[in-house]
Write a protein that holds these residues in place. Structure first.
Motif, PDB file in Angstrom:
ATOM      1  N   SER A  74       0.858  -1.187   0.000  1.00  0.00           N
ATOM      2  CA  SER A  74       0.000   0.000   0.000  1.00  0.00           C
ATOM      3  C   SER A  74       0.896   1.239   0.000  1.00  0.00           C
ATOM      4  O   SER A  74       2.033   1.200   0.490  1.00  0.00           O
ATOM      5  CB  SER A  74      -0.900   0.005   1.224  1.00  0.00           C
ATOM      6  OG  SER A  74      -0.129   0.019   2.406  1.00  0.00           O
ATOM      7  N   PRO A  75       0.392   2.338  -0.546  1.00  0.00           N
ATOM      8  CA  PRO A  75       1.220   3.549  -0.605  1.00  0.00           C
ATOM      9  C   PRO A  75       1.602   4.029   0.794  1.00  0.00           C
ATOM     10  O   PRO A  75       0.830   3.895   1.748  1.00  0.00           O
ATOM     11  CB  PRO A  75       0.316   4.577  -1.289  1.00  0.00           C
ATOM     12  CG  PRO A  75      -0.729   3.777  -1.976  1.00  0.00           C
ATOM     13  CD  PRO A  75      -0.896   2.524  -1.179  1.00  0.00           C
ATOM     14  N   PHE A  76       2.783   4.563   0.884  1.00  0.00           N
ATOM     15  CA  PHE A  76       3.277   5.104   2.142  1.00  0.00           C
ATOM     16  C   PHE A  76       2.660   6.480   2.348  1.00  0.00           C
ATOM     17  O   PHE A  76       2.647   7.305   1.446  1.00  0.00           O
ATOM     18  CB  PHE A  76       4.807   5.204   2.097  1.00  0.00           C
ATOM     19  CG  PHE A  76       5.410   5.698   3.372  1.00  0.00           C
ATOM     20  CD1 PHE A  76       5.589   4.832   4.440  1.00  0.00           C
ATOM     21  CD2 PHE A  76       5.773   7.014   3.525  1.00  0.00           C
ATOM     22  CE1 PHE A  76       6.146   5.280   5.629  1.00  0.00           C
ATOM     23  CE2 PHE A  76       6.332   7.472   4.703  1.00  0.00           C
ATOM     24  CZ  PHE A  76       6.512   6.597   5.758  1.00  0.00           C
ATOM     25  N   GLN A  77       2.133   6.724   3.519  1.00  0.00           N
ATOM     26  CA  GLN A  77       1.555   8.024   3.840  1.00  0.00           C
ATOM     27  C   GLN A  77       2.603   8.874   4.552  1.00  0.00           C
ATOM     28  O   GLN A  77       2.923   8.632   5.710  1.00  0.00           O
ATOM     29  CB  GLN A  77       0.316   7.850   4.736  1.00  0.00           C
ATOM     30  CG  GLN A  77      -0.807   7.085   4.072  1.00  0.00           C
ATOM     31  CD  GLN A  77      -1.332   7.785   2.831  1.00  0.00           C
ATOM     32  OE1 GLN A  77      -1.507   8.990   2.815  1.00  0.00           O
ATOM     33  NE2 GLN A  77      -1.568   7.008   1.776  1.00  0.00           N
ATOM     34  N   TRP A  78       3.148   9.860   3.848  1.00  0.00           N
ATOM     35  CA  TRP A  78       4.172  10.717   4.422  1.00  0.00           C
ATOM     36  C   TRP A  78       3.585  11.566   5.534  1.00  0.00           C
ATOM     37  O   TRP A  78       2.498  12.116   5.409  1.00  0.00           O
ATOM     38  CB  TRP A  78       4.765  11.636   3.354  1.00  0.00           C
ATOM     39  CG  TRP A  78       5.599  10.898   2.369  1.00  0.00           C
ATOM     40  CD1 TRP A  78       5.224  10.510   1.123  1.00  0.00           C
ATOM     41  CD2 TRP A  78       6.924  10.424   2.550  1.00  0.00           C
ATOM     42  NE1 TRP A  78       6.241   9.832   0.511  1.00  0.00           N
ATOM     43  CE2 TRP A  78       7.301   9.765   1.366  1.00  0.00           C
ATOM     44  CE3 TRP A  78       7.841  10.496   3.599  1.00  0.00           C
ATOM     45  CZ2 TRP A  78       8.540   9.189   1.197  1.00  0.00           C
ATOM     46  CZ3 TRP A  78       9.078   9.918   3.424  1.00  0.00           C
ATOM     47  CH2 TRP A  78       9.423   9.276   2.238  1.00  0.00           C
ATOM     48  N   THR A  79       4.285  11.674   6.634  1.00  0.00           N
ATOM     49  CA  THR A  79       3.844  12.505   7.750  1.00  0.00           C
ATOM     50  C   THR A  79       4.736  13.713   7.945  1.00  0.00           C
ATOM     51  O   THR A  79       4.376  14.632   8.664  1.00  0.00           O
ATOM     52  CB  THR A  79       3.801  11.693   9.062  1.00  0.00           C
ATOM     53  OG1 THR A  79       5.102  11.169   9.318  1.00  0.00           O
ATOM     54  CG2 THR A  79       2.796  10.554   8.966  1.00  0.00           C
TER      55      THR A  79
END
Length: 101
Positions: A74-79
Motif C-alpha cells: 500500500s502507498p506510504f503516507q508521508w507525515t
C-alpha cells in the motif's frame, strides 16, 4: 587502497562490457532505502533457506513473491510535511556549526 574516479570507473566498465552503461547513483536516497528494504524482505522470505532444485524453481518463487507483494503493498503516507521541514531548517540555522578537529 586504490580509489578511481568516476570517469576511470566508467572507462574500465566500458572496456569490459561495451554495450553497458555505468550509472553512478546517490549512496543516500530515499528510493535506495526502499529498494534495500524490499531486497531484505526477499532475502528473508523467498531466498532463505536456499533449497532450490533449479533456476526455474527460483525464478518461479521470485515472480510469485513479486505478484504477492504488489497485491499486498500500500502507498506510504508521508507525515513529514513542508512545515516540518521549514521548522527543522530553522532549527539548524539557529545552531552554530562546530568546526571539525
Amino acid at each position: 587502497m586504490f580509489r578511481s574516479s568516476r570517469a576511470e570507473s566508467a572507462d574500465h566498465f566500458r572496456s569490459k562490457w561495451p554495450n553497458a552503461i555505468l550509472v553512478h547513483t546517490p549512496i543516500h536516497a530515499s528510493w535506495l532505502n526502499q529498494i534495500e528494504i524490499y531486497f531484505s524482505i526477499v532475502q528473508r522470505k523467498v531466498l532463505t533457506p536456499n533449497d532450490f532444485c533449479s533456476l526455474a524453481e527460483l525464478q518461479q518463487r521470485l515472480l510469485a513473491f513479486q505478484t504477492h507483494y504488489e497485491r499486498s503493498a500500500s502507498p506510504f503516507q508521508w507525515t513529514f510535511t513542508r512545515k516540518n521541514l521549514q521548522a527543522l531548517l530553522a532549527k539548524i540555522d539557529r545552531k552554530p556549526l562546530e568546526l571539525a578537529a
